[in-house]
Design an enzyme around this catalytic site. Structure first.
Site, PDB file in Angstrom:
ATOM      1  N   ARG A   1      16.411   3.686   4.055  1.00  0.00           N
ATOM      2  CA  ARG A   1      15.425   4.345   3.148  1.00  0.00           C
ATOM      3  C   ARG A   1      14.252   3.756   2.941  1.00  0.00           C
ATOM      4  O   ARG A   1      14.077   2.586   2.929  1.00  0.00           O
ATOM      5  CB  ARG A   1      16.350   4.418   1.752  1.00  0.00           C
ATOM      6  CG  ARG A   1      15.713   5.255   0.879  1.00  0.00           C
ATOM      7  CD  ARG A   1      16.322   5.253  -0.556  1.00  0.00           C
ATOM      8  NE  ARG A   1      17.683   5.594  -0.617  1.00  0.00           N
ATOM      9  CZ  ARG A   1      18.227   6.395  -0.363  1.00  0.00           C
ATOM     10  NH1 ARG A   1      17.417   7.898  -0.400  1.00  0.00           N
ATOM     11  NH2 ARG A   1      19.500   7.021  -0.097  1.00  0.00           N
TER      12      ARG A   1
ATOM     13  N   GLU B   1      21.395   6.281   9.462  1.00  0.00           N
ATOM     14  CA  GLU B   1      21.082   7.502   8.719  1.00  0.00           C
ATOM     15  C   GLU B   1      19.528   7.105   8.201  1.00  0.00           C
ATOM     16  O   GLU B   1      19.105   6.017   7.689  1.00  0.00           O
ATOM     17  CB  GLU B   1      21.859   7.351   7.412  1.00  0.00           C
ATOM     18  CG  GLU B   1      21.545   8.211   6.285  1.00  0.00           C
ATOM     19  CD  GLU B   1      22.275   7.733   5.088  1.00  0.00           C
ATOM     20  OE1 GLU B   1      21.706   8.200   3.895  1.00  0.00           O
ATOM     21  OE2 GLU B   1      23.623   7.668   5.143  1.00  0.00           O
TER      22      GLU B   1
ATOM     23  N   LYS C   1      32.104  10.225   1.515  1.00  0.00           N
ATOM     24  CA  LYS C   1      31.288   9.071   1.254  1.00  0.00           C
ATOM     25  C   LYS C   1      31.604   8.692  -0.095  1.00  0.00           C
ATOM     26  O   LYS C   1      31.155   9.666  -1.238  1.00  0.00           O
ATOM     27  CB  LYS C   1      29.619   9.383   1.361  1.00  0.00           C
ATOM     28  CG  LYS C   1      28.867   8.384   0.813  1.00  0.00           C
ATOM     29  CD  LYS C   1      27.408   8.907   1.088  1.00  0.00           C
ATOM     30  CE  LYS C   1      26.768   8.892  -0.245  1.00  0.00           C
ATOM     31  NZ  LYS C   1      25.386   9.204  -0.252  1.00  0.00           N
TER      32      LYS C   1
ATOM     33  N   GLY D   1      22.627   0.163   2.527  1.00  0.00           N
ATOM     34  CA  GLY D   1      21.438   0.615   2.437  1.00  0.00           C
ATOM     35  C   GLY D   1      20.376  -0.738   2.117  1.00  0.00           C
ATOM     36  O   GLY D   1      20.059  -1.316   3.429  1.00  0.00           O
TER      37      GLY D   1
END
Length: 203
Positions: free
Chosen positions: A11, A34, A123, A173
């Site tokens: 991210r 991702e 998820k 993340g």
């Protein structure tokens, strides 16, 4: 292509960072990557990473909220879709385009809605709120062979807790990437995550 079930969530990554960071992840042993769509020019990043690494990794998108987003990711060469919620329209579009679908779920209602729409895996999000006990309770009623990932609070220090209740893998993340981190930082954290994952799998 065989993968460890660790999804690196990048991210905030920029297109210029995408290939070097993704290459470092792949070299460390993390081959599911991702790029959340609320990152700067995310579809560009996905396209660059997929073009450079599609023979060694799967590059997908996160924070995917609409079927239009799915089509954009597919057009860029992405191979999987991760969402924060359970949206049957997103799941159906993903599967129809030949991509893998990992929607976010928090309850049995979410989980079975996702399964009926054709999700590839689930998820559990946020995993730190559900906790291992919550996930264990839900796993008891889910198809035993359905892949499930703990995301949102999972890190190498608690992999063992989620493995113990039947999780297949994890989404990482801010542990694995935050804007401002160097490629070396990412590589170091990826190596730690891979070692913890491999220890858990071998138990």
């Amino acid at each position: 292509m065989a993968h460890r079930h660790i999804i690196a969530i990048l991210r905030g990554i920029t297109p210029d960072e995408a290939v070097p960071v993704c290459t470092a992840l792949v070299e460390a042993g993390i081959t599911l990557i991702e790029v959340p769509l609320n990152s700067p020019n995310a579809v560009d990043s996905i396209g660059r990473a997929a073009a450079a690494l599609s023979d060694r990794a799967e590059i997908g998108a996160g924070t995917v909220l609409t079927p239009e987003d799915v089509r954009a990711v597919a057009g860029a060469g992405g191979s999987f879709i991760v969402s924060p919620d359970t949206n049957p329209a997103v799941i159906v579009e993903t599967i129809e385009l030949g991509l893998k679908s990992y929607p976010g779920v928090f309850s049995p209602t979410d989980a079975f809605s996702a399964i009926r729409a054709g999700a590839t895996g689930l998820k559990f999000f946020p995993a730190e709120v559900l906790g291992a006990k919550g996930i264990k309770a839900m796993k008891a009623v889910l198809p035993p062979d359905l892949p499930v990932y703990a995301v949102g609070g999972a890190n190498p220090d608690n992999f063992h807790e989620f493995f113990a209740v039947g999780c297949t893998g994890f989404g990482l993340g801010t542990y694995i990437f935050k804007p401002g981190m160097t490629v070396a930082d990412v590589a170091e954290r990826a190596a730690i995550a891979v070692a913890a994952y491999d220890t858990g799998v071998s138990r």
